[in-house]
Write an enzyme that holds these catalytic residues in place. Structure first.
Site, short mmCIF file in Angstrom:
data_model
loop_
_atom_site.label_atom_id
_atom_site.label_comp_id
_atom_site.label_asym_id
_atom_site.label_seq_id
_atom_site.Cartn_x
_atom_site.Cartn_y
_atom_site.Cartn_z
N LYS A 202 0.86 -1.19 0.00
CA LYS A 202 0.00 0.00 0.00
C LYS A 202 0.89 1.23 0.00
O LYS A 202 1.68 1.44 0.92
CB LYS A 202 -0.92 0.00 1.22
CG LYS A 202 -1.88 1.18 1.27
CD LYS A 202 -2.81 1.06 2.47
CE LYS A 202 -3.77 2.23 2.56
NZ LYS A 202 -4.66 2.11 3.74
N LYS A 225 1.09 9.96 5.85
CA LYS A 225 1.23 8.56 6.24
C LYS A 225 2.51 7.93 5.69
O LYS A 225 2.62 6.71 5.56
CB LYS A 225 0.00 7.77 5.78
CG LYS A 225 -1.30 8.32 6.36
CD LYS A 225 -2.50 7.41 6.11
CE LYS A 225 -3.74 7.97 6.77
NZ LYS A 225 -4.91 7.05 6.69
N LYS A 256 -2.22 -1.45 -3.73
CA LYS A 256 -3.07 -0.26 -3.64
C LYS A 256 -2.21 0.99 -3.71
O LYS A 256 -1.23 1.09 -2.95
CB LYS A 256 -3.86 -0.30 -2.32
CG LYS A 256 -4.81 0.87 -2.12
CD LYS A 256 -5.53 0.77 -0.79
CE LYS A 256 -6.47 1.95 -0.60
NZ LYS A 256 -7.14 1.92 0.71
N SER A 282 -10.34 5.43 -4.80
CA SER A 282 -11.31 6.51 -4.98
C SER A 282 -10.86 7.56 -5.99
O SER A 282 -11.67 8.04 -6.79
CB SER A 282 -11.59 7.17 -3.63
OG SER A 282 -10.39 7.70 -3.07
#
Length: 332
Positions: A202, A225, A256, A282
């Site tokens: 990710k 992050k 991802k 998204s």
């Protein structure tokens, strides 16, 4: 593989493209509704369908409406639905205790779906960000995301989801050691057949913005992050993370985002051969759906083309907000 070709005109590669029938015979990457996991946002209330402004056609759904969505998905041949909670602000805390509350939105929706549509596989998300007043996937202390204490909390969250009937648990937090810890506790508690679909690779991506709006994390999120999600330029590190998670007990692995990282999907499938998924996130969805809404792209064609790209890159399946629309098209 090195193809052997006769010289032109004995070889005319256009022969294999001359008609729909011939193209169907040689089609390498076949897309079906069985390839999809449908991500759905669940919120409190009853009879609620609340549009997500940054994701055209996507709504936050109350639990009763999530059950309706699951029935629709099952009828379309979509095998799994993935739940993401829109947690009320008053339940977001520093200790994130709502994450393992048996009556939280995710757990209530899981039970409701399994009661109404037992054959629909329910996937849940393991991370603290929907419940964290700081908007991070882990506990925050003096500006640092704490790993080991977060893993202990993630284990409690995963167990609460398994007890509620989740078929697939998706740790998306990117903390070190969480797959092994969750797998060990699931075994101890008797959940031997609960699957782990690890978000193993990710990336710290700018494509997540609309999702954070959808789950209500944008307003509380501070910083970034990058200390726990991967740098976008690193592919070798992605392989190390995937290998680690498989060695700790992951049944399936996730890349991802999806479209900007198809090379990671291909490399992971070739290297490990494990069930490999990608999340068409998204921001990817918003780009395509938003452009189609404005008449700049053909919605149906770009939707199916983008999803076929995941199959071509080696993915066994895709998490996509397009799932119901794509399934309706594929079903004719």
């Amino acid at each position: 593989m090195k193809p052997t070709l006769a010289a032109f005109p004995a070889t005319r590669l256009r022969r294999l493209r001359k008609s729909p029938a011939i193209r169907a015979l040689v089609n390498q990457s076949v897309l079906s509704p069985g390839d999809f996991i449908w991500p759905v946002f669940v919120r409190d209330g009853d009879g609620v369908m609340e549009p997500v402004a940054s994701m055209p056609g996507v709504n936050r759904l109350s639990v009763d409406k999530v059950v309706e969505a699951a029935r629709e998905a099952h009828a379309l041949g979509i095998p799994a639905i993935c739940l993401f909670p829109y947690t009320p602000e008053h339940l977001k805390t520093e200790d994130c205790a709502e994450a393992w509350n048996p009556e939280n939105l995710s757990n209530r929706a899981t039970r409701a779906i399994k009661d109404a549509v037992p054959d629909m596989a329910v996937m849940t998300d393991v991370a603290l960000d929907p419940y964290n007043i700081n908007g991070h996937d882990g506990f925050v202390r003096d500006g640092e995301i704490i790993n080991d204490e977060t893993v202990e909390a993630l284990v409690k969250q995963a167990l609460s989801q398994a007890r509620s009937g989740a078929d697939i648990i998706g740790p998306s937090d990117m903390m070190d050691g969480r797959i092994g810890a969750i797998r060990a506790e699931l075994e101890r508690e008797g959940f031997r057949n609960t699957l782990l679909l690890s978000y193993a690779a990710k990336f710290a991506s700018a494509f997540y913005g609309p999702f954070r709006d959808a789950v209500g994390a944008s307003g509380v999120f501070k910083g970034d992050k990058t200390t726990y999600q991967m740098q976008p330029g690193n592919s070798d590190e992605a392989m190390r993370l995937i290998e680690r998670d498989l060695s700790e007990g992951a049944d399936m692995i996730m890349v991802k985002p999806g479209m900007p990282y198809l090379d990671i999907c291909r490399r992971a499938k070739d290297m490990f051969g494990a069930p490999t998924f990608a999340y068409q996130v998204s921001g990817e969805y918003a780009m395509l759906a938003g452009a189609a809404e404005r008449g700049w792209l053909d919605h149906d064609k770009v939707m199916l083309e983008s999803l076929t790209g995941f199959k071509r890159a080696g993915c066994d399946g895709v998490l996509t907000y397009f799932a119901p629309a794509a399934a309706r098209l594929l079903n004719g």
